[in-house]
Motif scaffolding. Structure first.
Motif, PDB file in Angstrom:
ATOM      1  N   THR A  18      -0.357 -12.693   6.022  1.00  0.00           N
ATOM      2  CA  THR A  18      -0.269 -13.204   4.797  1.00  0.00           C
ATOM      3  C   THR A  18       0.942 -12.881   3.944  1.00  0.00           C
ATOM      4  O   THR A  18       1.678 -12.026   4.449  1.00  0.00           O
ATOM      5  CB  THR A  18      -1.476 -12.899   3.849  1.00  0.00           C
ATOM      6  OG1 THR A  18      -1.314 -11.524   3.584  1.00  0.00           O
ATOM      7  CG2 THR A  18      -2.801 -13.086   4.556  1.00  0.00           C
ATOM      8  N   ASP A  19       1.420 -13.647   3.097  1.00  0.00           N
ATOM      9  CA  ASP A  19       2.792 -13.211   2.222  1.00  0.00           C
ATOM     10  C   ASP A  19       2.169 -12.384   1.226  1.00  0.00           C
ATOM     11  O   ASP A  19       3.449 -11.704   0.720  1.00  0.00           O
ATOM     12  CB  ASP A  19       3.211 -14.734   1.645  1.00  0.00           C
ATOM     13  CG  ASP A  19       3.438 -15.593   2.786  1.00  0.00           C
ATOM     14  OD1 ASP A  19       4.069 -15.296   3.887  1.00  0.00           O
ATOM     15  OD2 ASP A  19       3.522 -16.821   2.351  1.00  0.00           O
ATOM     16  N   GLU A  20       1.026 -12.042   0.993  1.00  0.00           N
ATOM     17  CA  GLU A  20       0.691 -10.989  -0.183  1.00  0.00           C
ATOM     18  C   GLU A  20       0.640  -9.722   0.243  1.00  0.00           C
ATOM     19  O   GLU A  20       0.987  -8.857  -0.631  1.00  0.00           O
ATOM     20  CB  GLU A  20      -0.659 -11.699  -0.751  1.00  0.00           C
ATOM     21  CG  GLU A  20      -0.753 -13.137  -1.638  1.00  0.00           C
ATOM     22  CD  GLU A  20       0.244 -12.593  -2.653  1.00  0.00           C
ATOM     23  OE1 GLU A  20       0.328 -11.729  -3.355  1.00  0.00           O
ATOM     24  OE2 GLU A  20       0.912 -13.726  -3.043  1.00  0.00           O
ATOM     25  N   GLY A  21       0.289  -9.529   1.500  1.00  0.00           N
ATOM     26  CA  GLY A  21       0.267  -8.017   1.880  1.00  0.00           C
ATOM     27  C   GLY A  21      -1.113  -7.556   1.384  1.00  0.00           C
ATOM     28  O   GLY A  21      -2.139  -8.092   1.116  1.00  0.00           O
ATOM     29  N   LEU A  22      -1.248  -6.115   1.685  1.00  0.00           N
ATOM     30  CA  LEU A  22      -2.454  -5.352   1.310  1.00  0.00           C
ATOM     31  C   LEU A  22      -2.446  -4.208   0.794  1.00  0.00           C
ATOM     32  O   LEU A  22      -1.203  -3.370   0.886  1.00  0.00           O
ATOM     33  CB  LEU A  22      -3.151  -5.237   2.574  1.00  0.00           C
ATOM     34  CG  LEU A  22      -4.463  -4.465   2.637  1.00  0.00           C
ATOM     35  CD1 LEU A  22      -5.453  -5.142   2.185  1.00  0.00           C
ATOM     36  CD2 LEU A  22      -4.927  -3.920   4.135  1.00  0.00           C
ATOM     37  N   TYR A  24       0.754  -3.397  -3.367  1.00  0.00           N
ATOM     38  CA  TYR A  24       1.427  -2.650  -4.872  1.00  0.00           C
ATOM     39  C   TYR A  24       2.011  -1.405  -4.124  1.00  0.00           C
ATOM     40  O   TYR A  24       1.411  -0.362  -3.569  1.00  0.00           O
ATOM     41  CB  TYR A  24       0.277  -2.413  -5.791  1.00  0.00           C
ATOM     42  CG  TYR A  24      -0.282  -3.675  -6.122  1.00  0.00           C
ATOM     43  CD1 TYR A  24       0.466  -4.354  -7.435  1.00  0.00           C
ATOM     44  CD2 TYR A  24      -1.591  -4.026  -6.042  1.00  0.00           C
ATOM     45  CE1 TYR A  24      -0.054  -5.531  -8.087  1.00  0.00           C
ATOM     46  CE2 TYR A  24      -1.821  -5.206  -6.605  1.00  0.00           C
ATOM     47  CZ  TYR A  24      -1.279  -6.056  -7.578  1.00  0.00           C
ATOM     48  OH  TYR A  24      -1.932  -7.208  -8.142  1.00  0.00           O
ATOM     49  N   SER A  25       3.285  -1.167  -4.705  1.00  0.00           N
ATOM     50  CA  SER A  25       3.854   0.387  -4.596  1.00  0.00           C
ATOM     51  C   SER A  25       3.241   1.155  -5.756  1.00  0.00           C
ATOM     52  O   SER A  25       2.570   0.574  -6.820  1.00  0.00           O
ATOM     53  CB  SER A  25       5.121   0.246  -4.766  1.00  0.00           C
ATOM     54  OG  SER A  25       5.573  -0.179  -6.145  1.00  0.00           O
ATOM     55  N   VAL A  55       2.303  -3.282   3.247  1.00  0.00           N
ATOM     56  CA  VAL A  55       0.870  -2.437   3.260  1.00  0.00           C
ATOM     57  C   VAL A  55       1.116  -1.278   2.498  1.00  0.00           C
ATOM     58  O   VAL A  55       2.167  -0.336   2.737  1.00  0.00           O
ATOM     59  CB  VAL A  55       0.619  -2.206   4.561  1.00  0.00           C
ATOM     60  CG1 VAL A  55      -0.672  -1.345   4.504  1.00  0.00           C
ATOM     61  CG2 VAL A  55       0.204  -3.611   5.373  1.00  0.00           C
ATOM     62  N   GLY A  56       0.220  -0.862   1.570  1.00  0.00           N
ATOM     63  CA  GLY A  56       0.016   0.076   0.795  1.00  0.00           C
ATOM     64  C   GLY A  56      -1.257   0.902   0.801  1.00  0.00           C
ATOM     65  O   GLY A  56      -2.359   0.129   0.607  1.00  0.00           O
ATOM     66  N   ILE A  57      -1.159   2.021   1.482  1.00  0.00           N
ATOM     67  CA  ILE A  57      -2.681   2.681   1.536  1.00  0.00           C
ATOM     68  C   ILE A  57      -2.526   4.050   0.754  1.00  0.00           C
ATOM     69  O   ILE A  57      -1.563   4.799   0.994  1.00  0.00           O
ATOM     70  CB  ILE A  57      -2.829   3.047   3.205  1.00  0.00           C
ATOM     71  CG1 ILE A  57      -2.432   1.904   4.045  1.00  0.00           C
ATOM     72  CG2 ILE A  57      -4.050   3.854   3.260  1.00  0.00           C
ATOM     73  CD1 ILE A  57      -2.792   2.304   5.375  1.00  0.00           C
ATOM     74  N   TYR A  58      -3.468   4.270  -0.077  1.00  0.00           N
ATOM     75  CA  TYR A  58      -3.437   5.314  -1.062  1.00  0.00           C
ATOM     76  C   TYR A  58      -4.754   6.200  -0.903  1.00  0.00           C
ATOM     77  O   TYR A  58      -5.765   5.547  -0.789  1.00  0.00           O
ATOM     78  CB  TYR A  58      -3.416   4.810  -2.378  1.00  0.00           C
ATOM     79  CG  TYR A  58      -1.945   4.214  -2.631  1.00  0.00           C
ATOM     80  CD1 TYR A  58      -0.887   4.834  -2.578  1.00  0.00           C
ATOM     81  CD2 TYR A  58      -2.003   2.647  -2.617  1.00  0.00           C
ATOM     82  CE1 TYR A  58       0.490   4.051  -2.842  1.00  0.00           C
ATOM     83  CE2 TYR A  58      -0.990   1.989  -2.654  1.00  0.00           C
ATOM     84  CZ  TYR A  58       0.242   2.604  -2.721  1.00  0.00           C
ATOM     85  OH  TYR A  58       1.442   1.884  -2.819  1.00  0.00           O
TER      86      TYR A  58
END
Length: 253
Positions: free
Chosen positions: A79-83, A122-123, A176-179
């Motif tokens: 997707t263009d939005e990412g995750l 989101y960063s 991709v951002g994983i927190y």
């Protein structure tokens, strides 16, 4: 003679044709090689990332058993939005007593897992823009919203039942951002709105008495005290004794 003329004529034609060919070659520009295509975005393998980092084994097991991992993988790479994904450590699940996840249906477990994901990358800096704007949609959809607050640069989030913060970044490279978060995110849409009150803060410890005690502080039982009544009686006894001595002296004289 004829042979000589033929030879000269043939040589002349050959030289002219060679000259024309060389001239045409010089006039035609040599084509430059086509530039190499730009590299595409790196494929992010969420299963591999969560297996290495963490430990996030409990959360990963829920993602795999509900097939949510496939939904997240598609959102991340196709997707263009990412995750954006929030992952609780194993200790967050082991410390969770009430409410329990053991009585949830498979569909509720799936919603719980999707509640930990946002359908956009989101960063850490981007979360400041989400602070105080109200509920943010998650991949669970509907009423499954998360609220964000920026507290002195630390991102806090609440889901009603859960109040936690982003404690570290596991992976933050677009798309991709994983927190990592400190607690499991529990949505009201599953567990209801009858949220137990937060425990009261522990009472402050008693302050030890200082050497400079106030004047009206109680004294120890062993400390002798002088009553005003006792002092008055002593004075009267001393006066009577003095009068008796004076009377005796007068008799002798």
């Amino acid at each position: 003679m004829d042979k000589t003329m033929i030879l000269v004529f043939t040589t002349t034609l050959l030289m002219l044709s060679t000259s024309m060919v060389n001239g045409q070659k010089k006039g035609v520009p040599t084509p430059s090689p086509a530039p190499a295509p730009a590299p595409g975005p790196t494929y992010v393998n969420l299963t591999e990332l969560l297996s290495v980092a963490g430990p996030f084994h409990t959360f990963l097991n829920y993602l795999e058993s509900t097939k949510v991992i496939d939904t997240l993988q598609n959102q991340a790479n196709n997707t263009d939005e990412g995750l954006t994904l929030f992952v609780p450590k194993d200790s967050a699940f082991s410390s969770l007593k009430k409410p329990s996840l053991s009585n949830l249906t498979q569909d509720q477990l799936k919603k719980l897992c999707l509640f930990h994901a946002l359908p956009h990358y989101y960063s850490l800096a981007d979360f400041r823009n989400l602070s105080g704007i109200g509920g943010v949609n998650t991949l669970a959809g509907g009423d499954y919203l998360l609220n964000f607050t920026d507290v002195s640069g630390t991102i806090h989030m609440t889901s009603g039942w859960s109040v936690t913060k982003i404690s570290s970044s596991v992976w933050s490279t677009e798309p991709v951002g994983i927190y990592q978060v400190d607690k499991v995110l529990l949505p009201e849409a599953i567990f209801g709105t009858n949220i137990p009150p937060m425990p009261a803060p522990a009472p402050a410890p008693d302050v030890a008495p200082t050497a400079d005690a106030p004047a009206d502080a109680p004294k120890d039982a062993d400390t002798p005290t002088t009553s005003p009544l006792n002092a008055s009686n002593s004075c009267r006894a001393m006066a009577s004794l003095a009068l008796a001595l004076a009377g005796g002296l007068v008799l002798f004289l």
